[in-house]
Every structure is written in structure tokens, then in C-alpha cells.
Design an enzyme around this catalytic site. Sequence first.
Site, PDB file in Angstrom:
ATOM      1  N   ARG A  10       0.832  -1.212   0.000  1.00 36.93           N
ATOM      2  CA  ARG A  10       0.000   0.000   0.000  1.00 36.93           C
ATOM      3  C   ARG A  10       0.863   1.256   0.000  1.00 36.93           C
ATOM      4  O   ARG A  10       0.499   2.256  -0.623  1.00 36.93           O
ATOM      5  CB  ARG A  10      -0.950  -0.027   1.199  1.00 36.93           C
ATOM      6  CG  ARG A  10      -2.123  -0.982   0.975  1.00 36.93           C
ATOM      7  CD  ARG A  10      -3.071  -1.049   2.142  1.00 36.93           C
ATOM      8  NE  ARG A  10      -4.201  -1.913   1.830  1.00 36.93           N
ATOM      9  CZ  ARG A  10      -4.822  -2.692   2.709  1.00 36.93           C
ATOM     10  NH1 ARG A  10      -4.417  -2.701   3.970  1.00 36.93           N
ATOM     11  NH2 ARG A  10      -5.842  -3.444   2.344  1.00 36.93           N
ATOM     12  N   ARG A 144       0.894   0.715 -11.714  1.00 38.20           N
ATOM     13  CA  ARG A 144      -0.090   0.771 -10.634  1.00 38.20           C
ATOM     14  C   ARG A 144      -1.115  -0.364 -10.739  1.00 38.20           C
ATOM     15  O   ARG A 144      -1.368  -1.086  -9.774  1.00 38.20           O
ATOM     16  CB  ARG A 144      -0.794   2.127 -10.666  1.00 38.20           C
ATOM     17  CG  ARG A 144      -1.549   2.461  -9.390  1.00 38.20           C
ATOM     18  CD  ARG A 144      -2.956   1.962  -9.382  1.00 38.20           C
ATOM     19  NE  ARG A 144      -3.605   2.259  -8.106  1.00 38.20           N
ATOM     20  CZ  ARG A 144      -4.378   1.432  -7.465  1.00 38.20           C
ATOM     21  NH1 ARG A 144      -4.600   0.222  -7.937  1.00 38.20           N
ATOM     22  NH2 ARG A 144      -4.935   1.766  -6.315  1.00 38.20           N
ATOM     23  N   LYS A 155      -3.395 -11.167  -0.372  1.00 34.38           N
ATOM     24  CA  LYS A 155      -4.700 -11.555   0.186  1.00 34.38           C
ATOM     25  C   LYS A 155      -4.891 -13.061   0.124  1.00 34.38           C
ATOM     26  O   LYS A 155      -5.501 -13.659   1.027  1.00 34.38           O
ATOM     27  CB  LYS A 155      -5.810 -10.824  -0.558  1.00 34.38           C
ATOM     28  CG  LYS A 155      -5.790  -9.316  -0.311  1.00 34.38           C
ATOM     29  CD  LYS A 155      -6.965  -8.603  -0.959  1.00 34.38           C
ATOM     30  CE  LYS A 155      -6.945  -7.114  -0.616  1.00 34.38           C
ATOM     31  NZ  LYS A 155      -8.094  -6.377  -1.207  1.00 34.38           N
ATOM     32  N   ASN A 181     -12.587  -4.123  -0.647  1.00 35.50           N
ATOM     33  CA  ASN A 181     -12.789  -3.515   0.666  1.00 35.50           C
ATOM     34  C   ASN A 181     -13.217  -2.071   0.425  1.00 35.50           C
ATOM     35  O   ASN A 181     -12.403  -1.211   0.099  1.00 35.50           O
ATOM     36  CB  ASN A 181     -11.502  -3.574   1.489  1.00 35.50           C
ATOM     37  CG  ASN A 181     -11.697  -3.081   2.911  1.00 35.50           C
ATOM     38  OD1 ASN A 181     -12.451  -2.148   3.173  1.00 35.50           O
ATOM     39  ND2 ASN A 181     -10.986  -3.712   3.848  1.00 35.50           N
ATOM     40  N   GLU A 185     -11.089   1.481  -0.359  1.00 32.80           N
ATOM     41  CA  GLU A 185     -11.278   2.222  -1.605  1.00 32.80           C
ATOM     42  C   GLU A 185     -11.684   3.670  -1.325  1.00 32.80           C
ATOM     43  O   GLU A 185     -11.205   4.603  -1.990  1.00 32.80           O
ATOM     44  CB  GLU A 185     -12.334   1.538  -2.477  1.00 32.80           C
ATOM     45  CG  GLU A 185     -11.841   0.274  -3.153  1.00 32.80           C
ATOM     46  CD  GLU A 185     -12.858  -0.278  -4.135  1.00 32.80           C
ATOM     47  OE1 GLU A 185     -13.847   0.432  -4.449  1.00 32.80           O
ATOM     48  OE2 GLU A 185     -12.678  -1.426  -4.594  1.00 32.80           O
ATOM     49  N   THR A 238      -7.575  -2.604 -11.893  1.00 30.32           N
ATOM     50  CA  THR A 238      -6.715  -3.295 -10.926  1.00 30.32           C
ATOM     51  C   THR A 238      -7.406  -4.545 -10.399  1.00 30.32           C
ATOM     52  O   THR A 238      -6.781  -5.616 -10.291  1.00 30.32           O
ATOM     53  CB  THR A 238      -6.368  -2.362  -9.751  1.00 30.32           C
ATOM     54  OG1 THR A 238      -5.734  -1.179 -10.254  1.00 30.32           O
ATOM     55  CG2 THR A 238      -5.437  -3.047  -8.767  1.00 30.32           C
ATOM     56  N   GLU A 242      -6.385  -8.495 -10.557  1.00 27.27           N
ATOM     57  CA  GLU A 242      -6.357  -9.342  -9.367  1.00 27.27           C
ATOM     58  C   GLU A 242      -7.132 -10.638  -9.599  1.00 27.27           C
ATOM     59  O   GLU A 242      -6.668 -11.734  -9.242  1.00 27.27           O
ATOM     60  CB  GLU A 242      -6.941  -8.587  -8.171  1.00 27.27           C
ATOM     61  CG  GLU A 242      -6.079  -7.419  -7.687  1.00 27.27           C
ATOM     62  CD  GLU A 242      -6.742  -6.631  -6.567  1.00 27.27           C
ATOM     63  OE1 GLU A 242      -7.785  -7.085  -6.058  1.00 27.27           O
ATOM     64  OE2 GLU A 242      -6.225  -5.554  -6.209  1.00 27.27           O
TER      65      GLU A 242
END
Length: 541
Positions: A10, A144, A155, A181, A185, A238, A242
Amino acid sequence: MSKINLETLRSDLIRLEETIIFGLIERSQFKQNDAIYKPGGISDKFEESFLDFFLSETEKVHSRMRRYTAPDEHAFFPKQLLPPALPLLSFPEVIKPNTINFNDKVKSLYLNRILPGICKPGDDQQYGSSSNCDIAVLQSISKRVHYGKFVAEAKFQEQPEKYAEMIRAKDVHGLLNLLVNKQVEQRLLERVERKASTYGKDINNATPSQPQQDAPESFKVSPETIVSLYRDYLIPLTIEIEIEYLLHRLDKPLVAFLGPEGTFSHQASVDFFSDGVQMPVGTPTEIVAAKCDVEFQPVTNISDVFEAVLSNRTTYGVVPYENSIAGRVQQTMEQLYDTHAQIVGEQYLRIQHNLVAKKGADRINIKKIYSHKQPLMQCENWLRRNYPNAELVEVSSTAKAAEMVSQQENVSDVAAICSSLAAERLGLEILSSGIEDSPNNVTRFLILGKQLPSPSGRDHTIMTFGTSHQVGALSSALNILCKYACNMFALESFPNKQEHWEYNFFVELSGHVEEEKFKKALVELKEVTSFIRVLGCFRDK
């Protein structure tokens, strides 16, 4: 696989926010300049668009600095990259090796959605400056969104059983619920809004006594525009990456080999991994080894095999090391010396050349024969006896030769020299097998990986070391190996690239570096050598 710290990720993503925001603000000072995005829109000197040309040229330069060997970097034109000028680095394996690249979507999103939101329409002819900004923004956005793979792995490691269950069921909705989450966000969007408001404020007319008002026109780019770009485009893309990563998280390990499919490198890879590999499975606290099949991935050259393993795009790699007739493969030796790839296995392959053609071809009528130059040389006597008048055509590989024959319309007079695997893949008929002049033609292949196998009791070690240029220097090193009964069966000098007419040595020994005698020998060898490095340990075949 190393454990990932989500908080560290992060902090990296937060820094990238600033890079992206500054890049968007910089690009906004120029008009859209649509001409630079159209093929031939500015110049007829290149077929692609002005942006694509200079983006690909930029990536070529960056690839020479090994930028795209890092697992967190992704090229927009990966097929046009050049070999790195710097030695390859070995990156820790923190995510599952993969080839996921969403840069086509990134570029489309940028040109069709993001750019119109930050730039005024029109043409101010600032083509070079606009493209420079575009390239910087595209690269930062790409980095990014592809960080999503690292986030997904972090995760997954937190709840491996739950994620594995949904991955096996291809439950995309369930994965979304685990990944997303909303509170995180929302904090991200609030942070982006504050940064965009601070960095993008036009303060030319402001004074300490008369601070500037936060009116919409006082911003170079509206903070809400940048927030909406994140909310509507970057975050969803993103998450898409994932999901894609997780859906392949339990896939077979990838093995890079010198392609195309059907080469002898491919055959050696298939032979070595015919029984699968032992891979760690289970939870972080209860990891066990289980048999796992592999998937093969062809690459263009030997350095690409090393790069695929070291940059974690594949788990293993297979490269030719030496041939019983032609000797060692120079490029493989150079890569072993220049990189930190680990040798984790070996495979011997009897090289049997076959004359193949389309089904129905008559071997008597063959007038043209395709193959790589090496097999043509290795079959020279046989070809002179059987096809003295045939035209011999050199191509890039035996697999390519087989492919060219398979695509010929005339089946009667064209043939190729290739492996049985290439013939089988393309449905070609073997007219004559074992046509090589020497029956003792064997190639030894090395298996590359990131982690040395444990001692098996029947092991083989390859190491390299350097000595000073003085009488007895090499003898001192060899005496230490003799002292500790380290049986040596190969010793070869190799030019030192840093010093003219200085040489380093490749040594092959029986045993494993984890054995006590090897540990003691290595300690003493460090005292009489300029450097020493273990290249690999593996079960002796």
C-alpha cells in the site's frame, strides 16, 4: 514463495498515486493532439502512430537497462524489447510466475477515457511534449494496475483455503467479495482528492494576505476528474487483474524452453518433466510437497530462458549446455556466469535427426530439404549419399523447418530434417529416421530454477571461480578439492570479461554443497580464489 506484506504494498501504491497525478497535470497543459495517436497521422516514416513509435523506442532503451526483467514492470510492446546490457538480476519469488499483461487495455483506457477528461480538444502541435507526457503516464498507470497481482497474492496468503476453494470453482463473484474492501477504496479516493487539490492548484495570483479560493477554474485538472478516473477506471482495472491472477494462481508451473515447439529443447523439457514436479501446497503453516504437472512456454533465445526464470515469469527453464560433438554452448555458459540463475537438474537427449515430409510424399522425389544449419552439417554424409542433388535450405530451427514443410501445397518434393516431436505435432510422416552421421550425438540440457533441491545422496554440483594470474593459483584451488575428496570430473576455463586474457573456471563435482566436506572446502577456497559461486546442485543422471 516469499510472504508479502500488504502494508508495504500500500505504501508503494500511495507513492504511485503522486506519480500518476503529477503526470496527468503535466499532460493537461497541452491539447489532445489527436494526430499523434493515428497511424501515419504526423509522419510517413513509420507505419504506427507517433505515440506507438516513440513508446516502443523508449521501451527498447529501457529494456537495455533491464527494466522489464523486474516482475512489477510490463512492456506495451514486449515482442520488440532488446536484450539487457546489464547482467540479469534474480528477483525473489513473491508472486506465482505468470505472463499476465493488461497493457492493451491500459492504453485503450488512457486514450479513449482518461485523455479526453484532462486535456482540451484541439491541436497545438506540441506533439513531442505531449507524447513524452503520455509515455510517462502510461508507464505509471501500467505499474499501478499490475500491482494488483501482488495485492491478490498477499490476500491469497491471508486466507489460502478460502481463496483456493473459490478459484477451483471459478467463483468470480465470491473472489470479488473477498478482494474488495469499500472502506479502503473510499480512503484511497479521499487521499487522491486531497493530493489532486494540493498539487493541481494554480497559485500564480495567490498571496499570503489573499489566499486563492478553491474554485473549479483554479485547478489545472479538476480534483473530481482525477478521483473519477481512479473510481471508474483504475480501481476496476486493478481488480480485473487481481481476479485474472487468482484464477491462474493454482495453474501448473510454467517451464520456459528454447522454442518454437518441436525443438530438441522442447523434447528435453518434456522428457525431464514427464513425471511432473514436487511443488509446495497447503497453508503457510502446513506446507507439503505434491506432484504437479507443468506447462511449457517457448521463448526466442537462450537469454530469454534465463530472463523468464529470474524475473519470475516462469518457474523453470531448460537450456542446452553441451553437445557430445560440438562441445559447450557458449551463450549458456555466459548467462550462467553473468546471472544468478540456479541449476536444479539436467537432462541428456540422444539427438536423432529424421527426414520428414507430408503424408503421401515419395522419398525418392525429394528435391528441397529445410533444416537448421547444425542438423544439415550433422547429416552431411547421409545427405550426400542419398540426396546429392537436393537443395539444402537453412532456416532458424528444426521446428521451423517442419512447419514450413507442413504449409507447402506440393507434398511430393519438399522435406525437412527435424525431431520426431516436431513431426508428430504437425502430422508429418517420417521418411527416414536416425540419419545423423554420428550415432553418439547427445546434448546435455540444464534445468534452471530459483531454489536448489535438497541432497539426494547422488548429487552433482557445478561452480565457477576465479584465480589470480600467478604460478600455482589454480593448483592451490584444486588441491583443496582433493584434500576434502571432492571428486572433480570436469574443468573448463572461460574468459574473464572484465580483464583481457584473464580466465575463470567452471568446475563440475560429485556431491552436494550441503555436505560437510563441501562446506569446509568452500571456506578454504574463498581464501585462494578471487571469487567463487555455486551455480547449481542436482541429482546426478
